[in-house]
Motif scaffolding. Sequence first.
Motif, mmCIF file in Angstrom:
data_model
loop_
_atom_site.group_PDB
_atom_site.id
_atom_site.type_symbol
_atom_site.label_atom_id
_atom_site.label_comp_id
_atom_site.label_asym_id
_atom_site.label_seq_id
_atom_site.Cartn_x
_atom_site.Cartn_y
_atom_site.Cartn_z
ATOM 1 N N VAL A 161 21.794 -10.712 5.752
ATOM 2 C CA VAL A 161 20.689 -10.342 4.726
ATOM 3 C C VAL A 161 19.513 -9.481 5.389
ATOM 4 N N MET A 162 19.446 -9.537 6.509
ATOM 5 C CA MET A 162 18.383 -8.762 7.204
ATOM 6 C C MET A 162 18.615 -7.321 6.965
ATOM 7 N N VAL A 163 19.878 -6.888 7.144
ATOM 8 C CA VAL A 163 20.393 -5.584 7.327
ATOM 9 C C VAL A 163 20.300 -5.145 5.724
ATOM 10 N N GLN A 196 9.153 -11.960 9.056
ATOM 11 C CA GLN A 196 7.833 -11.780 9.726
ATOM 12 C C GLN A 196 7.714 -10.768 10.856
ATOM 13 N N LEU A 197 8.805 -10.950 11.785
ATOM 14 C CA LEU A 197 8.466 -10.051 12.765
ATOM 15 C C LEU A 197 8.966 -8.621 12.435
ATOM 16 N N ARG A 198 9.765 -8.506 11.686
ATOM 17 C CA ARG A 198 10.157 -7.036 11.148
ATOM 18 C C ARG A 198 8.907 -6.568 10.485
ATOM 19 N N GLY A 199 8.045 -7.304 9.897
ATOM 20 C CA GLY A 199 6.790 -6.857 9.084
ATOM 21 C C GLY A 199 5.850 -6.388 10.224
ATOM 22 N N ARG A 200 5.918 -6.746 11.346
ATOM 23 C CA ARG A 200 4.927 -5.975 12.362
ATOM 24 C C ARG A 200 5.219 -4.357 12.443
ATOM 25 N N VAL A 201 6.441 -3.910 12.081
ATOM 26 C CA VAL A 201 6.449 -2.623 12.157
ATOM 27 C C VAL A 201 6.521 -2.065 10.595
ATOM 28 N N GLY A 202 6.354 -0.685 10.298
ATOM 29 C CA GLY A 202 6.355 -0.057 9.120
ATOM 30 C C GLY A 202 5.217 -0.172 8.288
ATOM 31 N N ARG A 203 3.985 -0.183 9.190
ATOM 32 C CA ARG A 203 2.583 -0.447 8.783
ATOM 33 C C ARG A 203 1.878 0.765 8.759
ATOM 34 N N GLY A 204 2.410 1.879 9.505
ATOM 35 C CA GLY A 204 1.875 3.255 9.372
ATOM 36 C C GLY A 204 2.816 4.164 8.526
ATOM 37 N N ALA A 205 2.433 5.356 8.560
ATOM 38 C CA ALA A 205 3.236 6.543 7.675
ATOM 39 C C ALA A 205 4.412 6.823 8.256
ATOM 40 N N GLU A 206 4.671 6.367 9.837
ATOM 41 C CA GLU A 206 5.953 6.864 10.334
ATOM 42 C C GLU A 206 7.157 5.899 10.000
ATOM 43 N N PRO A 250 0.844 -1.016 -0.062
ATOM 44 C CA PRO A 250 0.068 0.114 0.071
ATOM 45 C C PRO A 250 1.003 1.324 0.051
ATOM 46 N N PRO A 251 0.394 2.236 -0.459
ATOM 47 C CA PRO A 251 1.187 3.579 -0.571
ATOM 48 C C PRO A 251 1.507 4.194 0.714
ATOM 49 N N GLY A 252 2.725 4.828 0.717
ATOM 50 C CA GLY A 252 2.963 5.744 1.710
ATOM 51 C C GLY A 252 3.913 4.978 2.836
ATOM 52 N N ARG A 253 4.288 3.753 2.440
ATOM 53 C CA ARG A 253 5.001 3.074 3.439
ATOM 54 C C ARG A 253 6.558 3.569 3.382
ATOM 55 N N LYS A 254 7.176 3.662 4.651
ATOM 56 C CA LYS A 254 8.461 4.043 4.596
ATOM 57 C C LYS A 254 9.324 2.949 4.640
ATOM 58 N N PRO A 255 10.646 2.974 4.237
ATOM 59 C CA PRO A 255 11.441 1.674 4.396
ATOM 60 C C PRO A 255 11.565 1.621 5.798
ATOM 61 N N ILE A 256 11.901 0.319 6.316
ATOM 62 C CA ILE A 256 12.357 -0.028 7.556
ATOM 63 C C ILE A 256 13.882 0.240 7.762
ATOM 64 N N THR A 257 14.501 0.662 8.739
ATOM 65 C CA THR A 257 15.784 0.735 8.879
ATOM 66 C C THR A 257 16.091 -0.432 9.839
ATOM 67 N N THR A 258 16.910 -1.172 9.562
ATOM 68 C CA THR A 258 17.333 -2.496 10.231
ATOM 69 C C THR A 258 18.674 -2.148 10.633
ATOM 70 N N ARG A 259 19.190 -2.528 12.077
ATOM 71 C CA ARG A 259 20.358 -2.419 12.474
ATOM 72 C C ARG A 259 20.746 -3.434 13.360
ATOM 73 N N SER A 284 10.173 3.465 10.550
ATOM 74 C CA SER A 284 10.182 2.410 11.515
ATOM 75 C C SER A 284 11.461 1.650 11.804
ATOM 76 N N TYR A 285 11.789 1.066 12.764
ATOM 77 C CA TYR A 285 12.895 0.488 12.836
ATOM 78 C C TYR A 285 13.150 -1.055 13.446
ATOM 79 N N CYS A 286 14.001 -1.897 12.943
ATOM 80 C CA CYS A 286 14.073 -2.956 13.398
ATOM 81 C C CYS A 286 15.560 -3.348 13.932
ATOM 82 N N LEU A 287 15.545 -3.607 15.225
ATOM 83 C CA LEU A 287 16.873 -3.563 16.043
ATOM 84 C C LEU A 287 17.155 -5.238 16.304
#
Length: 717
Positions: free
Chosen positions: A628-630, A596-606, A468-477, A608-611
């Motif tokens: 690979v995840m990073v 899958q876990l990372r997919g729990r965030v990045g679902r809104g317009a803000e 869906p439009p407006g998703r921002k990439p998730i920063t993974t660290r 998101s981060y995966c640590l």
Amino acid sequence: MSATNLSDHLHPALNKRLDILRGVGPRMLPKLQKLGLKTIEDALYHLPIRYEDRRQFKTINQLTDNQQEVFVGSVLASGETVTTRSRRRIYEVIVGDKTGKISLKWFRYRNPWLQKRFPVGQKAVFIGEIKRFAAIREIHHPDSELINSDQDLQQLLQSDPLSFGRILPVYALTEGLTQKQARKVWHQLIEENAAYAPSCIPANIQQKYHLMTVPEAMQQVHWPDDSVSLDDLEKGRDKARYSLVFDEFFYLELGLALKRAGVQLEEGIAFKFTHKYTIPLNKILPFKLTDAQRRVLGEIKHDMMAPHPMHRLLQGDVGSGKTLVALMAALIAIENQAQVAVVAPTEILAEQHYRTFSPCLEKLGLKAGLLLGGMPVAAKREALQQIAQGKIDLVVGTHAVLQEGVEFHRLGLGIVDEQHRFGVRQRSLLKHKGSNPDMLVMTATPIPRTLSMTLYGDLSVSVIDQLPPGRKPITTRRFSSSQREQAYRLIHQELQQGRQAYVVYPLVEESEKSDLQAATGAAESFAKDIFPEFNVGLLHGQMKTAEKDAVMNSFRHGDVQLLVATTVIEVGVDVPNATVMMIEHADRFGLSQLHQLRGRVGRGAEKSYCLLIPSEHYSEDAARRLRVMVETEDGFRIAEADLEIRGPGDFLGTRQAGLPDFRVASLLKDIRILESARQEAFAYVQKTNQLTTKEAEPVKRELLRRWGGRLELAVIG
Ligand code: ADP
Ligand code: MG
């Protein structure tokens, strides 16, 4: 056209135990069984892992680094030495011929055995891999065959034709079995039994692809003759292997084609479109369907209109909006006075779907119901009654829906979410709750397309390939445990801005106490010490349904800002305001789980981060997964990496998917062969009217033998 059919039924020899072979006695038998080889047929399909060229001997100056080589030499020196650095004892033999010298080394050995075997002057054939350390070439733990002084080379070659003068097979073995013993066993095995291996590829297909019969191919794969090139053998490109792989894939695809045809023959419900509910739903939705959602919905509609039951797999990366597509499909069924069942793998996910569906249905004057294993008895009884009477239009639930005693008034559509968590059997159970209802199964596990074709060959596949439009990439660290403070600071910032966060702990077994303690302890220290100004919740699989609900609700409403959880939240959970996913012991998770876990965030317009916080020590494979995840968020690339790291058998879980295991073929290497075999198999099923013609009889018999009971289950399912 007729089927080539060397053995009309399975020859009894193939089922015999391996001790019918000469030389396989009570000592050898258990070792073979340890390799998983019980019958003659098993052993036939235990193919060499590589080959050794012993047709000619090289001179020492011709030996190539890093290659397995065979040469003749005489012992020039022989004795024990001690390495200077590690002070380990090694045994070293220097051998030479007219052209040069090379050193042989043994690191663990029994003296005086070596001393006796290799006196100065002893001539022998040596076999081993050439290693080079700067200017020095050596072989570690070489194989050898002694040559007596009165024996000439020619004599030796002739006296032992299973060891010399040809390309030799090398087998995967267990301890206590030598290659020489194995060669004897497999030579006899092939001579006496290869001819019985069933070979039933239709003649025209055999000609088209220049296939060998299975017996011919068996002979060549184990004991290649001079017509075969060593290079082809080593790369697995020889005709014999091709033929065996084709044979294996052909029968796989034949089974899938038959399943597909079986589905098409069944009568199903031909739904009609009244748009009574779908159009109003579109109006109340806060957003427009994406193009991808619209396209797959079109494909689903097409199937639903057909007079045969739909069997469709809806594949879409996490967050791609499968739920909404499912809801639209559900409404179409309901417009036709049919009921819909939605089955999810966890209570939390079922609950969440219920929350999504229920208000929408209510606004349309319809009723949704929830069915969970952990529900109070009275509520459950009431739900069961309403389902049976048709008062509930759409039921959402867990495995509880599949149980006996759950009866529908008129089930028209079954939806299975996160299909990879269920087996073929569950799909079949759901299907039997109605009379040939349509089936829509959904998965976020992005399986490379060629593989999904194999795995779900009996299903049509729709792919939502757009978010869906407006998703921002998730920063993974990735943070090491000592950098944990940095991760906390980031979480703190987000919470302060009104966002929410997850902290996830692995839980391999729901009963593993230490894991549970880790999560519980962390929740406490977050609440007391780390983020005392925020509300912290705890969620794990051992909590009661009502407790889980309460926590999940508070998180959904934002009363709880930080949710510490075990992997119960892995699939499907959708809280758009959550922007941080911190994963503890990230090395202990598989790639698709992490995704899958990372997919729990990045679902809104803000943003998101995966640590990712790995344990202190972890394996090289785990390190690759984290890298690979990073590097990527693309589910497709992640799936491919996963496949590479884990290997296809494990990746697909072939058993659980109801597919036969592969004995020869590799899904990674042999995809091209798979495609040809698939084409031919599907055409053959059509041409022989589902294998009902006389010529197809032996093919069908062999098919049933290979698929066993699984085929029938699948045809019904
Ligand atoms: P998944 O495919 O992982 O099951 P969901 O169905 O849970 O994804 O959808 C993820 C989120 O995207 C939900 O919050 C949902 O409301 C939202 N969503 C779905 N379709 C659209 C759309 N067309 N436009 C905007 N948001 C959407
Ligand atoms: Mg989902």
